[in-house]
Design a protein around this motif. Structure first.
Motif, short mmCIF file in Angstrom:
data_model
loop_
_atom_site.label_atom_id
_atom_site.label_comp_id
_atom_site.label_asym_id
_atom_site.label_seq_id
_atom_site.Cartn_x
_atom_site.Cartn_y
_atom_site.Cartn_z
N VAL A 16 131.72 32.55 64.70
CA VAL A 16 132.93 33.12 63.30
C VAL A 16 132.24 33.40 62.23
O VAL A 16 132.44 33.83 61.40
N VAL A 17 131.34 32.22 61.69
CA VAL A 17 130.50 31.96 60.57
C VAL A 17 129.23 32.86 60.00
O VAL A 17 129.42 34.03 59.86
N GLY A 18 128.40 32.91 61.13
CA GLY A 18 128.04 34.36 61.68
C GLY A 18 128.38 36.07 61.40
O GLY A 18 127.91 36.72 60.53
N LEU A 19 129.35 35.66 62.38
CA LEU A 19 129.88 37.20 61.77
C LEU A 19 131.14 37.76 60.57
O LEU A 19 130.37 39.06 59.89
N CYS A 20 131.00 36.88 60.07
CA CYS A 20 132.43 36.93 59.60
C CYS A 20 131.13 37.03 58.50
O CYS A 20 131.07 38.10 56.96
N GLY A 27 124.65 34.73 57.65
CA GLY A 27 125.25 35.00 58.55
C GLY A 27 123.75 35.18 59.70
O GLY A 27 124.22 35.01 60.79
N ALA A 28 122.90 35.74 59.75
CA ALA A 28 121.39 36.47 60.61
C ALA A 28 121.21 34.79 61.38
O ALA A 28 121.25 34.78 62.17
N VAL A 29 121.04 33.92 60.23
CA VAL A 29 121.13 32.00 60.75
C VAL A 29 121.74 31.20 61.51
O VAL A 29 121.35 31.34 62.46
N ALA A 30 123.00 31.35 60.96
CA ALA A 30 124.38 31.15 62.29
C ALA A 30 123.90 32.12 63.21
O ALA A 30 124.54 31.35 64.36
N LEU A 31 123.86 33.30 63.10
CA LEU A 31 123.90 34.19 64.69
C LEU A 31 123.10 33.71 65.99
O LEU A 31 122.72 33.76 66.84
N VAL A 32 122.05 33.48 64.94
CA VAL A 32 120.39 32.59 65.25
C VAL A 32 120.35 31.44 66.38
O VAL A 32 120.30 31.57 67.35
N ALA A 33 121.33 30.90 65.23
CA ALA A 33 121.83 29.38 65.86
C ALA A 33 122.69 29.95 66.91
O ALA A 33 122.47 28.69 67.82
N PHE A 34 123.58 30.16 67.08
CA PHE A 34 124.47 30.77 67.69
C PHE A 34 124.40 30.93 69.39
O PHE A 34 124.34 30.29 70.41
#
Length: 530
Positions: free
Chosen positions: A219-223, A249-256
């Motif tokens: 949610v954090v990454g995509l938003c 967002g990119a950092v959150a998606l990599v962490a995801f």
């Protein structure tokens, strides 16, 4: 990759529904789907009335539009997983309730901030609805019928935006902007009654816990990424908030991704993207959505500002594209069975690119013929690619994971749409301002600032000036708009062409496509036998 796709058979959905009920289920789900898809575009024609009635600023109008898509895209993955875990019918009804309540509230909104908040709520409801409509289709229909049902779903998804535009334009001929939300409320009531009456219940029989950490990171990454995409053209790509959104967002998606590779029951297993059909379908939907949403964004302005069409007439002018989608969609699954996924998807993307190229030839003096021809070609390409791409995504995963598969399909569509408006909007703005620069000596100095800001402001200023000065300003603005549109359509064609090259490398050929379909038939048979 059988280990990636494996999963326990899904428990039958309240017995196997007969043909008549399956058709009724599809009809009800298409109503719900059109309700949420149409809201993405239909409100664009009501923005002038909203601005006048609520005193909304340009920034507030921007967020009235974008807050819906931002929340919609961000919540799709967790909503799909929750539907798999706790029941798809229940999640669908809850989403319709949330969406309907937000639409009802909008009927009484008297401040821009209140309307933005209600659009956020509506986006959350839409995120609960969209993946459920597709996952219920794929778990209700047997594999031999699924491709046809998904083709109808895809046609509604592609044509729903245009249909919503037409309905909104018709309503605004005689009613206020609130009538658009009144239509959404009426569709929510009809959808809810239909779901209760005919839609079967289904869920993941394993009942695994929802990946909360993965849900928060997604949610954090995509938003954050969608926020940066939306705000980039408005604030500038070097703006601190845009950079923070993109990087965060990119950092959150990599962490995801890293988290999903480690957790026992991931929200979305990144290893799914090793499946050729899954990754190819995702690429197609992203790139096709870049072109489609960007096309709507640019052409609707072209028809209203350069051709002086009313909102309703502008919507009707794009009808050939919707007719092409409806006419060609039934052929898509047949062609996939005969030629394979790789050939059909690659050709479809090339067809869309050709249609975009035709639209890039339009200028301020063009007749309707080239526009109709270009949109028909684009519509035919959309019909050939969206249904097979959607089917390839959902067919790649086991029945128990259809909510997540559907959410991936929807996330790629929404992110592609936001990216299309941002990228093509930036290309258009660059071309428009360059066109104004070419005519700078012909434009009165006092009107130059308005001319550079937007074609809307330029034409309004030209009307106030009147005389030869006003005529020169209007002509310069229209010429600059056409230059910007041509550049945007060329960028769209290049994006779609790049997607075609990626599909050529990723998509399975005919033999593997047939094998994928046969495996899905076996899984569906096992699911029905319990």
């Amino acid at each position: 990759m059988d280990d990636v796709r494996s999963g326990g058979p899904e428990r039958p959905a309240e017995g196997a529904p007969g043909l008549g009920r399956r058709r009724a289920v599809l009809a009800v789900l298409c109503v719900a789907l059109m309700m949420i898809v149409s809201m993405v575009v239909s409100l664009t024609v009501a923005l002038p009335d909203i601005a006048g009635d609520l005193g909304a600023s340009q920034t507030e109008l921007l967020w009235i539009m974008n807050s819906y898509g931002l929340v919609f895209a961000g919540l799709l993955l967790p909503a799909g997983a929750l539907g798999d875990r706790y029941g798809r019918k229940g999640m669908l009804l809850a989403g319709i309730g949330v969406f309907g309540a937000a639409s009802a509230g909008a009927l009484w909104a008297d401040q821009p901030g209140a309307l933005i908040a209600l659009r956020v709520v509506a986006g959350a409801g839409a995120a609960m609805i969209m993946p459920m409509t597709l996952s219920i289709v794929t778990t209700t229909f047997p594999a031999k019928e699924r491709a046809g049902a998904v083709a109808i779903w895809s046609a509604v998804s592609a044509g729903g935006a245009l249909m919503g535009l037409l309905l909104a334009g018709a309503l605004l001929e005689g009613f206020s902007w609130r009538s658009v939300f009144g239509l959404s409320l009426a569709l929510a009531v009809v959808s809810a009654l239909g779901v209760v009456a005919v839609v079967p219940t289904s869920r993941d029989p394993e009942g695994t816990a929802v990946d909360v950490v993965g849900a928060v990171l997604s949610v954090v990454g995509l938003c954050a990424v969608v926020y940066a995409i939306v705000e980039g053209p408005e604030r500038g790509w070097s703006d601190a908030a845009v950079v923070a959104g993109a990087v965060g967002g990119a950092v959150a998606l990599v962490a995801f991704v890293l988290w999903e590779l480690r957790v026992e029951h991931p929200l979305l297993d990144p290893r799914f993207f090793r499946i050729g059909a899954f990754s190819a379908g995702s690429v197609v939907i992203v790139m096709a959505s870049v072109g489609i949403f960007g096309l709507f964004y640019i052409l609707l302005q072209y028809l209203q500002w350069l051709k002086d069409y009313s909102p309703l007439t502008a919507g009707l002018a794009l009808m050939p594209m919707m007719l092409a989608v409806g006419a060609v969609s039934p052929a898509a699954p047949v062609l996939v069975r005969r030629l394979g996924l790789r050939v059909v998807l690659t050709v479809a993307m090339l067809v869309i690119a050709v249609g975009m190229g035709v639209l890039a030839t339009l200028d301020e003096g063009s007749s309707y013929g080239p526009l109709a021809a270009g949109t028909v070609v684009v519509g035919a390409g959309i019909a050939l690619c969206l249904a097979p791409a959607t089917d390839s995504i959902v067919a790649s995963l086991p029945p128990a994971k259809q909510g997540v598969a559907s959410a991936v399909n929807d996330v790629t569509r929404e992110v592609g749409g936001a990216l299309g408006i941002a990228v093509l909007g930036s290309a258009f703005n660059s071309g428009y301002r360059g066109g104004i620069g070419e005519r700078e000596g012909e434009i009165p100095a006092q009107a130059l600032g308005a001319a550079r800001s937007s074609v809307d402001a330029a034409l309004a200023t030209a009307e106030r000036l009147g005389g030869s000065a006003g005529e020169k300003l209007a002509a310069a603005a229209r010429h600059a708009f056409a230059s910007g549109m041509d550049r945007a359509m060329l960028v769209a064609a290049l994006c779609v062409f790049a997607g075609a090259l990626a599909v050529l490398l990723l998509a399975p050929g005919r033999t593997e496509s047939v094998r994928l379909q046969q495996r899905q038939e076996r899984q569906h048979t096992e699911a029905r036998q319990g």
